[in-house]
Design an enzyme around this catalytic site. Structure first.
Site, short mmCIF file in Angstrom:
data_model
loop_
_atom_site.label_atom_id
_atom_site.label_comp_id
_atom_site.label_asym_id
_atom_site.label_seq_id
_atom_site.Cartn_x
_atom_site.Cartn_y
_atom_site.Cartn_z
N ILE A 79 0.85 -1.21 0.00
CA ILE A 79 0.00 0.00 0.00
C ILE A 79 0.88 1.25 0.00
CG2 ILE A 79 -1.84 1.25 1.19
CD1 ILE A 79 -2.63 -1.43 2.52
N TYR A 118 -2.07 -8.93 16.60
CA TYR A 118 -1.99 -7.88 15.57
C TYR A 118 -3.15 -6.89 15.72
CZ TYR A 118 -2.56 -5.82 10.88
OH TYR A 118 -2.73 -4.95 9.82
N ASN A 120 -9.86 -5.51 3.55
CA ASN A 120 -8.83 -6.32 2.87
C ASN A 120 -8.43 -5.61 1.58
OD1 ASN A 120 -10.24 -8.20 4.68
ND2 ASN A 120 -8.91 -9.71 3.73
N1 LIG Z 1 -3.06 -5.05 3.13
C1 LIG Z 1 -4.17 -4.97 3.85
O1 LIG Z 1 -5.21 -5.54 3.48
C2 LIG Z 1 -4.20 -4.15 5.12
C3 LIG Z 1 -5.39 -4.11 5.86
C4 LIG Z 1 -5.44 -3.37 7.03
C5 LIG Z 1 -4.34 -2.65 7.44
N2 LIG Z 1 -3.19 -2.70 6.72
C6 LIG Z 1 -2.02 -1.92 7.21
O2 LIG Z 1 -1.51 -1.16 6.14
C7 LIG Z 1 -0.11 -1.02 6.29
C8 LIG Z 1 0.61 -1.46 5.02
O3 LIG Z 1 0.31 -2.84 4.80
P1 LIG Z 1 0.72 -3.59 3.46
O4 LIG Z 1 -0.38 -4.52 3.14
O5 LIG Z 1 1.18 -2.63 2.45
O6 LIG Z 1 1.91 -4.50 4.00
P2 LIG Z 1 3.45 -4.54 3.60
O7 LIG Z 1 4.05 -5.63 4.42
O8 LIG Z 1 3.59 -4.62 2.12
O9 LIG Z 1 3.97 -3.12 4.09
C9 LIG Z 1 4.54 -2.88 5.35
C10 LIG Z 1 5.84 -2.15 5.11
O10 LIG Z 1 6.44 -1.85 6.39
C11 LIG Z 1 7.81 -2.19 6.33
N3 LIG Z 1 8.26 -2.54 7.69
C12 LIG Z 1 7.91 -3.63 8.40
N4 LIG Z 1 8.54 -3.61 9.60
C13 LIG Z 1 9.26 -2.46 9.63
C14 LIG Z 1 10.12 -1.89 10.58
N5 LIG Z 1 10.35 -2.49 11.76
N6 LIG Z 1 10.72 -0.72 10.30
C15 LIG Z 1 10.51 -0.10 9.08
N7 LIG Z 1 9.70 -0.61 8.14
C16 LIG Z 1 9.09 -1.78 8.41
C17 LIG Z 1 7.90 -3.37 5.38
O11 LIG Z 1 9.20 -3.54 4.84
C18 LIG Z 1 6.87 -2.98 4.34
O12 LIG Z 1 7.45 -2.21 3.30
C19 LIG Z 1 0.27 -1.82 7.52
O13 LIG Z 1 0.34 -0.92 8.62
C20 LIG Z 1 -0.89 -2.77 7.70
O14 LIG Z 1 -1.04 -3.15 9.05
C21 LIG Z 1 -3.08 -3.45 5.58
#
Ligand SMILES: NC(=O)c1ccc[n+]([C@@H]2O[C@H](COP(=O)([O-])OP(=O)(O)OC[C@H]3O[C@@H](n4cnc5c(N)ncnc54)[C@H](O)[C@@H]3O)[C@@H](O)[C@H]2O)c1
Length: 312
Positions: free
Chosen positions: A9, A147, A176
Site C-alpha cells: 500500500i 496484531y 482487505n
Molecule cells: N493489506 C491490507 O489488506 C491491510 C489491511 C489493514 C491494514 N493494513 C495496514 O496497512 C499497512 C501497510 O500494509 P501492506 O499490506 O502494504 O503490508 P506490507 O508488508 O507490504 O507493508 C509494510 C511495510 O512496512 C515495512 N516494515 C515492516 N517492519 C518495519 C520496521 N520495523 N521498520 C521499518 N519498516 C518496516 C515493510 O518492509 C513494508 O514495506 C500496515 O500498517 C498494515 O497493518 C493493511
C-alpha cells in the site's frame, strides 16, 4: 513522509503523492517491502524522493524526521501478518506499538502537525455479531489477535498525542486491500495468492466451505482515501472498504473468469479462529472524507491479474 513506503500500500501511496507534486521521504527496513516497488517513484520524483533504510524502532527515526520536517507523516510501517503476531506477539508489539511510539515521538520533536495511520478494519473490532455487519466505527474494539490488539492500541496513543501535543490524526481502518504489488507469497491476501495460482494453472485451496466473506477494497481506492485524509477526517477513525461482502467462492469464480481459466479449487478444513463474515460500514468515509470506492471487484481483479502476468 511515508513509513512502510516500500510496501504494497505504501508504495502505491508514494506514487500518488509524487504525482501530486509532493516531496516524499520514505522510511522502511525492507522487511516485507521491496525497493523495486519504488522504481516509479524514483523515476517520476527526481529530486523529490528519498529513501531511508531504517527500522521504525531505531533512534535514527527521530533524526530523519527532524531533518526533513514533513508537513505530515503517513505511518504504514508495520508487522502486518496476523499469524506472525499469534506466533510472536512480542515482536508484533515491538514494531506495531513501540515502533509507532518512536515515530510519534519523532513527530513531536519535529513539530509535525498531522499523522495518517493505517489501522485494520478487519481485526480491530474482533468477532463482530452478524447483526452488526457492516460494522461501523462506534462498534466495540475487541480484537482477538495480537496484531488486532497492537493496531487498536495505537488509536488510543493517537488520541493521547493529539490531546497532549496537538498533533491531528486520521486513522483509516482498512478492509482487505488488494491489487498490484501485493506479495502473493507467504501469508499474503487471498486475492494475490489466488491470482498467482490461477495464472500459473496451479490448484488453489479454499479453507472451509468458501462461504466465508470479506470486504475487498482495491489499492487505488484505498490510496485515494489516504490522499483525502491530508485535509479531511480530523481526529477520527474512518473505515475504508466497500460495505460489500464477497465470499471466497465467488472471488475464486470471478478470478477464473477474468483469467479465462476453467479450474476448480480444493477444499480443506477451516482454519481455527477465522472470521466467518466481515464487511465495513463506509458511511463515515463518505461524509467526512468525501470518499467512496469506485472499483468493482471484477475491474480490480482484472487489473491485479494484468499486473501479475506482466511481472512474470
Ligand atoms: N493489506 C491490507 O489488506 C491491510 C489491511 C489493514 C491494514 N493494513 C495496514 O496497512 C499497512 C501497510 O500494509 P501492506 O499490506 O502494504 O503490508 P506490507 O508488508 O507490504 O507493508 C509494510 C511495510 O512496512 C515495512 N516494515 C515492516 N517492519 C518495519 C520496521 N520495523 N521498520 C521499518 N519498516 C518496516 C515493510 O518492509 C513494508 O514495506 C500496515 O500498517 C498494515 O497493518 C493493511
Amino acid at each position: 513522509m511515508v513509513t512502510g513506503g516500500a510496501g504494497f500500500i505504501g508504495s502505491n501511496l508514494v506514487d500518488a503523492l509524487i504525482l501530486e507534486g509532493h516531496h516524499v521521504r520514505v522510511i522502511d527496513n525492507l522487511k516485507t517491502g521491496k525497493l523495486s516497488n519504488l522504481d516509479d517513484a524514483r523515476r517520476q520524483g527526481l529530486g523529490r524522493f528519498e529513501f531511508y533504510n531504517i527500522d521504525v524502532t531505531d533512534d535514527e527515526v527521530s533524526v530523519v524526521i527532524k531533518d526533513f520536517e514533513p508537513d505530515m507523516i503517513y505511518h504504514l510501517a508495520a508487522q502486518a501478518d496476523v499469524r506472525v503476531s499469534v506466533k510472536d506477539p512480542i515482536y508484533d508489539a515491538k514494531i506495531n506499538i513501540l515502533g509507532t511510539l518512536n515515530v510519534l515521538n519523532g513527530a513531536v520533536n519535529a513539530n509535525v502537525k498531522r499523522i495518517v495511520y493505517a489501522a485494520s478494519g478487519g481485526t480491530i473490532y474482533g468477532d463482530v455479531d452478524l447483526k452488526s455487519l457492516p460494522v461501523n466505527e462506534s462498534h466495540l474494539k475487541e480484537p482477538v489477535s495480537p496484531y488486532g490488539i497492537s493496531k487498536a492500541v495505537v488509536l488510543d496513543y493517537l488520541r493521547s498525542f493529539r490531546h497532549t501535543y496537538n498533533i491531528s490524526f486520521v486513522a483509516l481502518a482498512l478492509a482487505n486491500v488488494y491489487g498490484p504489488r501485493q506479495d502473493p507469497y507467504g501469508e499474503a491476501g487471498v486475492i494475490a495468492i489466488f491470482a498467482n495460482q490461477v495464472l500459473k494453472g496451479e490448484q488453489s485451496t479454499i479453507y472451509g466451505n468458501g462461504d466465508q466473506t470479506r470486504d475487498f477494497v482495491f489499492v487505488d481506492d484505498a490510496v485515494d482515501a489516504f490522499i483525502k485524509a491530508q485535509t479531511k477526517g480530523d481526529n477520527l477513525l474512518i473505515n475504508i472498504g466497500t460495505s460489500i461482502e464477497t465470499s471466497v467462492n465467488s472471488l475464486y469464480q470471478v478470478m477464473c473468469e477474468a483469467a479465462g481459466k476453467k479450474q476448480n479449487a480444493v477444499f480443506e478444513s477451516p482454519r481455527p479462529g477465522e472470521l466467518l463474515r466481515n464487511s465495513l460500514d463506509i458511511t463515515r468515509a463518505l461524509i467526512q472524507l468525501g470518499w467512496k470506492p469506485w472499483t468493482s471487484i471484477e475491474e480490480g481483479i482484472g487489473e491485479t491479474l494484468e499486473y501479475m502476468s506482466n511481472k512474470k
